[in-house]
Scaffold this motif. Structure first.
Motif, PDB file in Angstrom:
ATOM      1  N   GLN A  43      12.950  29.616 -18.600  1.00 52.60           N
ATOM      2  CA  GLN A  43      14.360  30.154 -18.723  1.00 52.60           C
ATOM      3  C   GLN A  43      15.095  29.200 -19.202  1.00 52.60           C
ATOM      4  N   LEU A  44      14.786  27.805 -19.428  1.00 51.02           N
ATOM      5  CA  LEU A  44      15.426  26.732 -20.125  1.00 51.02           C
ATOM      6  C   LEU A  44      15.342  27.096 -21.709  1.00 51.02           C
ATOM      7  N   GLN A  45      14.256  27.643 -21.974  1.00 46.66           N
ATOM      8  CA  GLN A  45      14.083  27.855 -23.432  1.00 46.66           C
ATOM      9  C   GLN A  45      15.041  29.102 -24.090  1.00 46.66           C
ATOM     10  N   LEU A  46      15.714  29.882 -22.989  1.00 44.12           N
ATOM     11  CA  LEU A  46      16.657  31.060 -23.464  1.00 44.12           C
ATOM     12  C   LEU A  46      17.846  30.437 -23.745  1.00 44.12           C
ATOM     13  N   HIS A  47      18.047  29.005 -23.605  1.00 42.79           N
ATOM     14  CA  HIS A  47      19.291  28.374 -23.897  1.00 42.79           C
ATOM     15  C   HIS A  47      20.458  29.036 -22.854  1.00 42.79           C
ATOM     16  N   PRO A  48      20.239  28.837 -21.591  1.00 45.19           N
ATOM     17  CA  PRO A  48      21.674  29.578 -20.729  1.00 45.19           C
ATOM     18  C   PRO A  48      23.095  28.833 -20.999  1.00 45.19           C
ATOM     19  N   ARG A  49      23.971  29.721 -20.694  1.00 44.19           N
ATOM     20  CA  ARG A  49      25.137  29.216 -21.053  1.00 44.19           C
ATOM     21  C   ARG A  49      25.654  28.546 -19.503  1.00 44.19           C
ATOM     22  N   ILE A  50      26.542  27.424 -19.886  1.00 42.84           N
ATOM     23  CA  ILE A  50      26.994  26.631 -18.622  1.00 42.84           C
ATOM     24  C   ILE A  50      28.627  26.808 -18.535  1.00 42.84           C
ATOM     25  N   GLN A  51      29.254  26.446 -17.521  1.00 44.48           N
ATOM     26  CA  GLN A  51      30.473  26.127 -17.385  1.00 44.48           C
ATOM     27  C   GLN A  51      30.541  25.428 -15.994  1.00 44.48           C
ATOM     28  N   LEU A  52      30.720  23.895 -16.348  1.00 47.21           N
ATOM     29  CA  LEU A  52      30.486  23.099 -15.251  1.00 47.21           C
ATOM     30  C   LEU A  52      31.920  22.100 -14.981  1.00 47.21           C
ATOM     31  N   ARG A  53      32.079  22.067 -13.902  1.00 49.22           N
ATOM     32  CA  ARG A  53      33.178  21.011 -13.391  1.00 49.22           C
ATOM     33  C   ARG A  53      32.480  19.785 -12.826  1.00 49.22           C
ATOM     34  N   SER A  54      32.437  18.521 -13.541  1.00 48.50           N
ATOM     35  CA  SER A  54      31.529  17.425 -12.844  1.00 48.50           C
ATOM     36  C   SER A  54      32.346  16.008 -13.161  1.00 48.50           C
ATOM     37  N   GLU A  55      31.829  15.078 -12.543  1.00 49.39           N
ATOM     38  CA  GLU A  55      32.173  13.844 -12.661  1.00 49.39           C
ATOM     39  C   GLU A  55      31.475  12.882 -13.629  1.00 49.39           C
ATOM     40  N   VAL A  56      32.327  11.944 -14.336  1.00 52.45           N
ATOM     41  CA  VAL A  56      31.460  11.276 -15.493  1.00 52.45           C
ATOM     42  C   VAL A  56      31.152  10.010 -14.588  1.00 52.45           C
ATOM     43  N   SER A  57      29.831   9.863 -14.663  1.00 53.72           N
ATOM     44  CA  SER A  57      29.088   8.886 -14.098  1.00 53.72           C
ATOM     45  C   SER A  57      28.907   7.528 -14.984  1.00 53.72           C
ATOM     46  N   PHE A  58      28.655   7.662 -16.231  1.00 53.10           N
ATOM     47  CA  PHE A  58      28.563   6.742 -17.260  1.00 53.10           C
ATOM     48  C   PHE A  58      29.145   7.348 -18.373  1.00 53.10           C
ATOM     49  N   TYR A  59      29.712   6.412 -19.452  1.00 49.02           N
ATOM     50  CA  TYR A  59      30.148   6.902 -20.629  1.00 49.02           C
ATOM     51  C   TYR A  59      30.222   5.626 -21.711  1.00 49.02           C
ATOM     52  N   SER A  60      29.535   5.483 -22.912  1.00 46.92           N
ATOM     53  CA  SER A  60      29.726   4.484 -23.883  1.00 46.92           C
ATOM     54  C   SER A  60      29.580   5.099 -25.234  1.00 46.92           C
ATOM     55  N   ALA A  61      30.837   4.612 -25.870  1.00 45.00           N
ATOM     56  CA  ALA A  61      31.106   5.136 -27.081  1.00 45.00           C
ATOM     57  C   ALA A  61      29.803   4.705 -28.319  1.00 45.00           C
ATOM     58  N   VAL A  62      29.409   3.451 -27.969  1.00 45.16           N
ATOM     59  CA  VAL A  62      28.725   2.733 -29.018  1.00 45.16           C
ATOM     60  C   VAL A  62      27.211   3.321 -28.777  1.00 45.16           C
ATOM     61  N   GLY A  63      26.612   3.728 -27.603  1.00 52.68           N
ATOM     62  CA  GLY A  63      25.366   4.090 -27.528  1.00 52.68           C
ATOM     63  C   GLY A  63      24.513   2.909 -26.867  1.00 52.68           C
ATOM     64  N   GLU A  64      23.198   3.094 -26.958  1.00 52.77           N
ATOM     65  CA  GLU A  64      22.211   2.294 -26.177  1.00 52.77           C
ATOM     66  C   GLU A  64      21.226   1.666 -27.467  1.00 52.77           C
ATOM     67  N   PRO A  65      20.550   0.802 -26.953  1.00 55.27           N
ATOM     68  CA  PRO A  65      19.539   0.342 -27.951  1.00 55.27           C
ATOM     69  C   PRO A  65      18.586   1.417 -28.385  1.00 55.27           C
ATOM     70  N   TYR A  66      18.164   1.714 -29.568  1.00 57.68           N
ATOM     71  CA  TYR A  66      17.104   2.881 -29.950  1.00 57.68           C
ATOM     72  C   TYR A  66      17.970   4.275 -30.109  1.00 57.68           C
ATOM     73  N   GLN A  67      19.288   4.012 -30.041  1.00 62.48           N
ATOM     74  CA  GLN A  67      20.210   5.357 -30.606  1.00 62.48           C
ATOM     75  C   GLN A  67      21.411   5.016 -31.135  1.00 62.48           C
ATOM     76  N   THR A  68      21.768   6.005 -31.677  1.00 57.36           N
ATOM     77  CA  THR A  68      22.987   5.747 -32.515  1.00 57.36           C
ATOM     78  C   THR A  68      24.316   6.750 -32.049  1.00 57.36           C
ATOM     79  N   HIS A  69      23.765   7.604 -31.172  1.00 56.78           N
ATOM     80  CA  HIS A  69      24.977   8.575 -30.594  1.00 56.78           C
ATOM     81  C   HIS A  69      25.477   7.940 -29.469  1.00 56.78           C
ATOM     82  N   PRO A  70      26.780   8.419 -28.952  1.00 54.81           N
ATOM     83  CA  PRO A  70      27.451   8.034 -27.795  1.00 54.81           C
ATOM     84  C   PRO A  70      26.535   8.420 -26.556  1.00 54.81           C
TER      85      PRO A  70
END
Length: 732
Positions: A43-70
């Motif tokens: 079912q996930l391979q069909l790429h279902p659409r989402i519309q969520l209202r959630s809470e941010v539990s962690f955010y880093s604009a720099v990213g973590e070791p071994y990755q370049t994206h936030p």
């Protein structure tokens, strides 16, 4: 390349564009993380659409070791997911309420949110509910991407791009923690703490789990569970052998040991030893501490897979010089045994070879003692100088720290000396060895071969130079002969021209008187006078040929189309060739215009076709061809009196009897002929006409293979100067 998998499995797929085509058989729009987690992988391979209202539990604009994206995690009712974003989101922080629209894709363990829009709608201001997880369970799927609470001893604190990296441990289990925000955490070193944050795993591209990880929004999520232990060097001194007891505790703290430095490894490890036994200090560089020094060491105790006692995150403090522990002397040919790891031993053996240590610039010695081989790395100062003085076959006694290079191979021994004095040369090998004798014999053979080769080269050079001298002498003789022939021919040309002019003047007087006599005589005398007139006409033609050979004929040169001359002369040429000769004419297209006298061209054609007819008494084939020709400077000597330039080449080739080399040599000589009847001025006059026109001529012939004449006429040029007129010319 490794990436965050499961929830942290990174993808190189960019965020979904508005025109992205999806499978029409999609599930309905999902509105909760719990609903996403209930989906199966198909079912996930069909790429279902989402519309969520959630809470941010962690955010880093720099990213973590071994990755370049936030890095962005969202949670809802105790469950969390990773959001794959590619650009930083301004103003986003822990506790913000966001709405996310987009789609989801499968990860290694849990789904991954691929957002289209992310919008901040408020701030919750409440604490995230956390589940307590032991460190040994952090590598399981249950805590992955959830808000967890763990306990452990802080072993390392180091700065990072947007915060701090902290390592905590519980027994043999260790977790890396990425902490954002400002604030010092160095006071928590070697203290039991409770940490709250988002749990995750690092995976390789093949999906193999490598280590657990945590993301913590700030230093305030750390809680110290015990007071600071103060200066670790003030802790009671423990025996090295007691490290095993401390390493077995659930929360091992730093311990203080005292011992003598027996080895400093290039990769940063230091081996120490006290009365109870040896141990290794990891990450503890003893900078400026010489071997055999008494030091204090503090670090976290542990036991590796080989059973070696170690202190990780070690710190070393120099106390004073001391004597090294006595070495265990091995009998020649005996093995050290696994119980002597990290201990000083002395081995006597023969130097087998000197090699390079993989990954290090220092050399290593291969020492053979009976059936055992020891690798002796030379990582100390002046090691290169020592290696340059050693020769294979030397008898050595090496004292150093023994350990297995690879635990899986118990016969891969390594004996590491601490300083140059630990390697003693007992006996040097004899210089007169079989190898050296073979080397001397090889050198002698090589010298002999080089001498023979040099002699052969000199001989070839002498032969080449002799050949060049002979060729040069032959060329000089040929040039002298050519010069003599040119002078002789020029003398004959001048003589013939002078005789022709004087004889032509006499003929003019004779013909004039004959014409007067014929006007006043009767019919009977007229016939005799006509015979005399015919003889005078023949003499006139002979004079014309002599003048042409002498190149003093008055030229009427101009622009001339050789193809047109051939077409005009073709009937006469067929008559001269005879019915038994197959005459063919072949002219190349776009022939250049030539600069020549048409009478000279006709004279050349008639004479050469007549000679071809005489060479084929029983018939044959005669080919007349014309083409454009460029004469190169290096080939100009092939055509008589012709210089390099652009010409139109006239070729007359027959299938007659051919000529011998003796005939070819004298073919253009005046009065030279092989015919029973003839005066021999035909080819001589042809040569004179061609040379006077500024061209050249070449003849090739063999007995029985026919003859080929090639005549060059110069190309017409508007800037070409008119040919020089002869100094004096009689009537023709």
């Amino acid at each position: 390349m490794s990436g965050r998998a499961g929830i942290r499995g990174r993808s190189s797929v960019p965020p979904l564009a508005s025109g992205h085509a999806r499978n029409p058989r999609q599930t309905p729009v999902l509105h909760s993380i719990a609903a996403i987690l209930r989906l199966s992988r198909p079912q996930l391979q069909l790429h279902p659409r989402i519309q969520l209202r959630s809470e941010v539990s962690f955010y880093s604009a720099v990213g973590e070791p071994y990755q370049t994206h936030p890095t962005l995690f969202v949670s809802e009712a105790g469950h969390g997911l990773y959001v794959d974003i590619f650009k930083p989101i301004s103003g986003l922080r822990y506790g913000d309420m966001v709405t996310i629209t987009g789609w989801v894709r499968p990860g290694f363990v849990l789904p991954v949110i691929m957002p289209v829009t992310i919008q901040v709608v408020g701030h919750s201001g409440r604490e995230q509910p956390a589940i307590a997880v032991p460190l040994r369970q952090m590598r399981g799927p249950r805590p992955n991407a959830r808000w967890v609470s763990v306990e452990g001893v802080v072993r390392r604190v180091r700065p990072y791009a947007d915060g701090t990296m902290v390592d905590i441990a519980e027994g043999a289990y260790r977790v890396h923690i990425h902490v954002t925000g400002t604030g010092s955490l160095t006071s928590l070193l070697d203290r039991l703490v409770r940490v709250r944050g988002v749990a995750g795993l690092f995976f390789t591209l093949g999906g193999q789990r490598i280590q657990a990880y945590m993301d913590v929004p700030g230093p305030e999520f750390f809680t110290a569970l015990e007071p600071s232990r103060g200066d670790p060097f003030k802790l009671p001194v423990q025996r090295v052998s007691a490290l095993a007891m401390y390493a077995g505790a659930r929360y091992p703290h730093r311990v203080h040991v005292r011992g003598v430095v027996t080895l400093q490894m290039p990769r940063g490890e230091t081996v120490i030893q006290d009365a109870s036994g040896p141990g290794q200090v990891l990450d503890g560089r003893a900078s400026g501490v010489p071997p055999c020094s008494l030091v204090d060491v503090v670090g976290f105790p542990q036991v590796d897979a080989r059973g070696l006692l170690q202190l990780s995150e070690g710190r070393i403090r120099y106390l004073r010089p001391a004597s090294c522990p006595p070495a265990i002397v091995l009998r020649p040919g005996s093995g050290p045994g696994p119980l002597r790891q990290n201990r000083r031993i002395a081995v006597t053996g023969q130097l087998a070879s000197i090699s390079m240590v993989s990954g290090a610039p220092a050399r290593a010695l291969i020492l053979r003692s009976g059936a055992y081989y020891f690798t002796v790395p030379l990582g100390f100062r002046n090691a290169s100088h020592l290696a340059s003085r050693l020769r294979p076959g030397s008898q050595l006694r090496v004292t150093g720290v023994f350990f297995f290079s690879h635990p899986a191979h118990t016969l891969n021994y390594e004996l590491a000396p601490a300083q140059a004095s630990d390697i003693v040369v007992l006996r040097q090998p004899s210089w007169w060895t079989t190898r050296h004798l073979l080397w001397i014999i090889g050198v002698c053979v090589l010298v002999a071969l080089l001498a023979l080769g040099w002699a052969a080269i000199l001989r070839r050079q002498v032969e080449r130079q002799s050949s060049q001298i002979l060729d040069r002498a032959s060329e000089n003789a040929r040039l002298q002969e050519s010069l003599f022939e040119s002078h002789r021919r020029e003398s004959i040309v001048r003589l013939a021209a002078g005789i022709a002019h004087d004889f032509n003047n006499l003929l003019t007087v004779i013909v004039g008187h004959l014409e007067l006599a014929m006007a006043d005589c009767g019919e009977h005398q007229r016939a005799d006078l006509q015979s005399a007139m015919d003889a005078a006409a023949g003499a006139s033609r002979l004079t014309w040929q002599l003048v042409t050979y002498g190149r003093q004929q008055v030229l009427k040169a101009g622009q001339l189309q050789l193809q047109r001359v051939l077409e005009e002369c073709l009937p006469a040429l067929r008559s001269i060739a005879g019915e038994m000769v197959d005459l063919q004419v072949n002219c190349a297209p776009a022939l250049w215009t030539i600069h020549a006298d048409s009478d000279h061209v006709r004279h050349v054609l008639y004479n050469l076709v007549g000679n071809a007819h005489d060479a084929m008494p029983e018939g044959g084939r005669l080919l007349l061809s014309a083409d454009n020709f460029v004469l190169r400077p290096e080939h100009s000597g092939a055509f008589s009196n012709a210089s390099a330039g652009e010409y139109v080449r006239l070729t007359i080739e027959d299938s007659g009897c051919g000529m011998s080399p003796e005939v070819l040599k004298n073919i253009f000589e005046p009065f030279y002929t092989t015919k029973a009847l003839g005066h021999g001025l035909g080819l001589a006059s042809v040569h004179g006409a061609v040379v006077q026109s500024g061209g050249g001529i070449r003849v090739r012939s063999e007995i029985g293979a026919g003859t080929r004449f090639e005549v060059l006429f110069p190309q017409w040029s508007d800037q070409e100067a008119t040919l020089a007129q002869p100094a004096s010319a009689g009537s023709n």
